[in-house]
Design a protein around this motif. Sequence first.
Motif, PDB file in Angstrom:
ATOM      1  N   SER A 538       0.814  -1.219   0.000  1.00 30.23           N
ATOM      2  CA  SER A 538       0.000   0.000   0.000  1.00 30.23           C
ATOM      3  C   SER A 538       0.846   1.267   0.000  1.00 30.23           C
ATOM      4  N   ASN A 539       2.127   1.146   0.383  1.00 28.20           N
ATOM      5  CA  ASN A 539       3.041   2.294   0.359  1.00 28.20           C
ATOM      6  C   ASN A 539       4.441   1.762   0.101  1.00 28.20           C
ATOM      7  N   PHE A 540       5.051   2.162  -1.006  1.00 31.01           N
ATOM      8  CA  PHE A 540       6.344   1.595  -1.376  1.00 31.01           C
ATOM      9  C   PHE A 540       7.446   1.945  -0.380  1.00 31.01           C
ATOM     10  N   VAL A 541       7.378   3.116   0.213  1.00 34.47           N
ATOM     11  CA  VAL A 541       8.415   3.517   1.162  1.00 34.47           C
ATOM     12  C   VAL A 541       8.358   2.655   2.413  1.00 34.47           C
ATOM     13  N   THR A 542       7.185   2.545   3.022  1.00 36.74           N
ATOM     14  CA  THR A 542       7.078   1.725   4.234  1.00 36.74           C
ATOM     15  C   THR A 542       7.304   0.256   3.925  1.00 36.74           C
ATOM     16  N   PHE A 543       6.885  -0.182   2.746  1.00 31.90           N
ATOM     17  CA  PHE A 543       7.134  -1.572   2.353  1.00 31.90           C
ATOM     18  C   PHE A 543       8.630  -1.851   2.300  1.00 31.90           C
ATOM     19  N   LEU A 544       9.396  -1.000   1.624  1.00 32.92           N
ATOM     20  CA  LEU A 544      10.827  -1.224   1.496  1.00 32.92           C
ATOM     21  C   LEU A 544      11.542  -1.118   2.842  1.00 32.92           C
ATOM     22  N   GLU A 545      11.045  -0.263   3.711  1.00 40.15           N
ATOM     23  CA  GLU A 545      11.664  -0.114   5.034  1.00 40.15           C
ATOM     24  C   GLU A 545      11.365  -1.298   5.942  1.00 40.15           C
ATOM     25  N   ASN A 546      10.239  -1.983   5.721  1.00 42.86           N
ATOM     26  CA  ASN A 546       9.785  -2.998   6.675  1.00 42.86           C
ATOM     27  C   ASN A 546       9.797  -4.428   6.164  1.00 42.86           C
ATOM     28  N   THR A 547       9.992  -4.627   4.846  1.00 43.81           N
ATOM     29  CA  THR A 547      10.119  -6.003   4.373  1.00 43.81           C
ATOM     30  C   THR A 547      11.364  -6.615   5.001  1.00 43.81           C
ATOM     31  N   GLU A 548      11.421  -7.949   5.088  1.00 44.77           N
ATOM     32  CA  GLU A 548      12.540  -8.600   5.773  1.00 44.77           C
ATOM     33  C   GLU A 548      13.883  -8.156   5.198  1.00 44.77           C
ATOM     34  N   SER A 549      14.874  -8.011   6.056  1.00 40.72           N
ATOM     35  CA  SER A 549      16.164  -7.448   5.664  1.00 40.72           C
ATOM     36  C   SER A 549      16.853  -8.272   4.588  1.00 40.72           C
ATOM     37  N   TYR A 550      16.647  -9.597   4.564  1.00 42.35           N
ATOM     38  CA  TYR A 550      17.339 -10.431   3.597  1.00 42.35           C
ATOM     39  C   TYR A 550      16.830 -10.230   2.170  1.00 42.35           C
ATOM     40  N   ARG A 551      15.686  -9.557   2.014  1.00 46.37           N
ATOM     41  CA  ARG A 551      15.151  -9.361   0.665  1.00 46.37           C
ATOM     42  C   ARG A 551      15.009  -7.889   0.286  1.00 46.37           C
ATOM     43  N   ARG A 552      15.407  -6.986   1.172  1.00 48.35           N
ATOM     44  CA  ARG A 552      15.179  -5.557   0.941  1.00 48.35           C
ATOM     45  C   ARG A 552      15.925  -5.052  -0.298  1.00 48.35           C
ATOM     46  N   ASP A 553      17.203  -5.408  -0.428  1.00 48.30           N
ATOM     47  CA  ASP A 553      17.960  -4.934  -1.586  1.00 48.30           C
ATOM     48  C   ASP A 553      17.429  -5.535  -2.885  1.00 48.30           C
ATOM     49  N   LEU A 554      16.894  -6.748  -2.836  1.00 47.70           N
ATOM     50  CA  LEU A 554      16.317  -7.364  -4.027  1.00 47.70           C
ATOM     51  C   LEU A 554      15.126  -6.558  -4.521  1.00 47.70           C
ATOM     52  N   ARG A 555      14.328  -6.059  -3.586  1.00 48.07           N
ATOM     53  CA  ARG A 555      13.151  -5.281  -3.969  1.00 48.07           C
ATOM     54  C   ARG A 555      13.530  -3.865  -4.400  1.00 48.07           C
ATOM     55  N   ARG A 556      14.586  -3.324  -3.816  1.00 45.49           N
ATOM     56  CA  ARG A 556      15.047  -2.001  -4.249  1.00 45.49           C
ATOM     57  C   ARG A 556      15.486  -2.035  -5.711  1.00 45.49           C
ATOM     58  N   ALA A 557      16.051  -3.165  -6.140  1.00 49.01           N
ATOM     59  CA  ALA A 557      16.471  -3.285  -7.536  1.00 49.01           C
ATOM     60  C   ALA A 557      15.286  -3.194  -8.481  1.00 49.01           C
ATOM     61  N   GLU A 558      14.117  -3.593  -8.032  1.00 52.03           N
ATOM     62  CA  GLU A 558      12.916  -3.554  -8.866  1.00 52.03           C
ATOM     63  C   GLU A 558      12.165  -2.236  -8.730  1.00 52.03           C
ATOM     64  N   TYR A 559      11.951  -1.778  -7.500  1.00 54.07           N
ATOM     65  CA  TYR A 559      11.072  -0.633  -7.276  1.00 54.07           C
ATOM     66  C   TYR A 559      11.804   0.699  -7.181  1.00 54.07           C
ATOM     67  N   GLY A 560      13.104   0.662  -6.868  1.00 58.62           N
ATOM     68  CA  GLY A 560      13.850   1.880  -6.608  1.00 58.62           C
ATOM     69  C   GLY A 560      14.277   1.924  -5.151  1.00 58.62           C
ATOM     70  N   ASP A 561      15.282   2.724  -4.863  1.00 63.50           N
ATOM     71  CA  ASP A 561      15.858   2.799  -3.513  1.00 63.50           C
ATOM     72  C   ASP A 561      15.233   3.966  -2.760  1.00 63.50           C
ATOM     73  N   GLU A 562      14.475   3.633  -1.727  1.00 61.97           N
ATOM     74  CA  GLU A 562      13.765   4.665  -0.964  1.00 61.97           C
ATOM     75  C   GLU A 562      14.715   5.556  -0.173  1.00 61.97           C
ATOM     76  N   ARG A 563      15.989   5.183  -0.071  1.00 66.07           N
ATOM     77  CA  ARG A 563      16.958   6.019   0.647  1.00 66.07           C
ATOM     78  C   ARG A 563      17.419   7.204  -0.199  1.00 66.07           C
ATOM     79  N   ASP A 564      17.203   7.133  -1.502  1.00 64.74           N
ATOM     80  CA  ASP A 564      17.501   8.256  -2.383  1.00 64.74           C
ATOM     81  C   ASP A 564      16.345   9.254  -2.301  1.00 64.74           C
ATOM     82  N   PRO A 565      16.605  10.516  -1.947  1.00 64.14           N
ATOM     83  CA  PRO A 565      15.506  11.470  -1.729  1.00 64.14           C
ATOM     84  C   PRO A 565      14.563  11.614  -2.918  1.00 64.14           C
ATOM     85  N   GLY A 566      15.116  11.658  -4.133  1.00 67.45           N
ATOM     86  CA  GLY A 566      14.272  11.808  -5.303  1.00 67.45           C
ATOM     87  C   GLY A 566      13.383  10.603  -5.524  1.00 67.45           C
ATOM     88  N   MET A 567      13.970   9.403  -5.389  1.00 69.39           N
ATOM     89  CA  MET A 567      13.176   8.188  -5.567  1.00 69.39           C
ATOM     90  C   MET A 567      12.165   8.047  -4.437  1.00 69.39           C
TER      91      MET A 567
END
Length: 653
Positions: A538-567
């Motif tokens: 329902s929210n890509f930022v909270t999803f990326l922050e809260n999905t399990e740590s072992y898969r977070r970077d895998l999802r950033r590769a698809e959706y974008g990195d929420e740590r980048d201010p523009g993204m």
Amino acid sequence: MERARHRTALLLLALSCAFAAVPAGAADAQRVEAGNRVSENIPEIPAALTEQLQRYANTRGAGLGGWIADGSGVLVSTRFSTTAQVHRVKAPGGAREQLTFFDEPIASIVPNPKRNGFVFGKDVGGSEFWQLYWFDLDTRETKRLTDGKSRNESPVWSGDGRRLAYSSTERNGKDTDVWVLDLDTGAKKAVVTDGGAWSATDFSPDGKELLVQRFVSINDVQPGAVDLATGKLMRFPVDGGKAAFGAFRFAPDGTRAYYTSDEGSEFRTLRFHDLRTNKVTSLSGGIAWDVEDYALSRDGSRVAFVTNEDGFGVLHLLDAATLKEMALPALPKGVIGGLEFSPDGRRIAFSLNSAVSPSDVYAVDLDANAVTRWTESEVGGLDASTFVAPELVRFPTFDKVKGKPRTIPAFWYRPKAKDGTKAPVVIQIHGGPESQARPVFNPDIQFLVDQLGVSVLVPNVRGSAGYGKGYLLLDNGDKREDSVKDIGALLDWIARQPELDAQRVAVYGGSYGGYMVLATMTHYDARLRAGVDIVGISNFVTFLENTESYRRDLRRAEYGDERDPGMRAFLQKISPTTNAKSITRPLFVAQGANDPRVPASEAEQIVRTVRGNGGDVWFLEFKDEGHGFRKKPNVDYFRAATMLFWKKNLIGG
């Protein structure tokens, strides 16, 4: 598809506590707690509807686990009670002998190639923190092989059956390393600890090397090999620096390594690397579709592979020496999986699933050039001749390819036409997003079509797998909402079909498909009647922050990195929670409390937000489920509640 998988413990515990109170803005929600189930605003399920669904709820399928080492039969996964368990079948059409009896479903069944037993995986409550177990077929004893806490998967046996390679988060809880365990002594060691998501694919014939690969994204897999004596990891060069790879496997004599790759190609083709000459040979280059699975006979004389052709599986067989295609008997049209040669190499077993038949296990006898059916799964006493096979259609969308409108493929399940009436429509959107809707048996779709007269459309919007890597990348990063526009184009197409009622259209989807449901409702609310969101983002930022740590970077590769201010700003802008004020149609949100991929907080916040805007929301949570529902009582209740939701908000409204 998702071939990468997985979960949050402390967060989910906190969320389960949060659900103990009615969400803010939902003071009038009618809440019911019944055992493992929490529901809000869901009316009592009518007994007549439950009875009507009974036969559909009691269909079942069987999936291939593999051949038993001595060739005496196969292991299959099927459900006789509430969860899928391991069964043995000794002959085509033979009885299914149940071997495991757990409350939780079984995963990753891999028979030992030399010993009379198999390894399997099992988690608790859908957490996906699988533990691996050894089952001895002689003693019927089960022994846990892993630590009981970490996430363990993808088991691979050595040729002598003594060692097991597998992926595990045991070292630090974040990285997925490759471990090797000695079955006799229980000694184990992490052999790849380079960080990221690693898995093993094959031992060398002499047992000295292990082929491994690191999954970065669906279009970026990094293969290599590890020397098991020294621990040295050698990464293989990749043409262009980045490509998708399937499993690497050694030929039995060690002279070749087979693999699938899209290096220099739009599709993943089957290839082998001759280790003596360093030459690469393509085996399926003339087929303009992905090779999704392959298998080698133990003597190395034959290679079988499956191509994914417009969603359907096509089986091929090659002579490994001449590379010429060999004859195969005709197979039912469907989706093929779990390909494996028998120990003597004379049979190929696989699972076959079609839109009009649940998954069952088949085998091709290569000497007789004949196919035999090993299992015949029940369809709840229903007349299988009434099941509807979909028509593959393509509808134009908003952009163009080489000056012509791009078209999007979709499977269309059509009810029997009734004079003068137009059918309501459910658009079912797959998850992933790097997955693909396939024409497989779905009792819910069959019930909708046959019993409720609903037309079901199952599209493969841009970003879906199976149509080439260019199509796969069309929704990445800031192109995310282009896939939502594809659903808008489908709504336009529906309006042009004389047999479809454009005034009665609803959307349904799980995981990323759940996001697509919510996003479609924010963009096209006035053109919809209702939506069902299952374990959706329902929210890509909270999803990326809260999905399990072992898969977070895998999802950033698809959706974008929420740590980048523009993204981060872009992801926040397109998130359904940001735009939830546009959702005015009835919404049904369903969630597993233990979901490690899309945490339960994603469901809770969309429920709270839409209700806060005065929206009508049904909510359902199972405390013993994770990313989707796998236990029959839970599946049955969710199915009945969904059908009631459609009857109230789509069909009769």
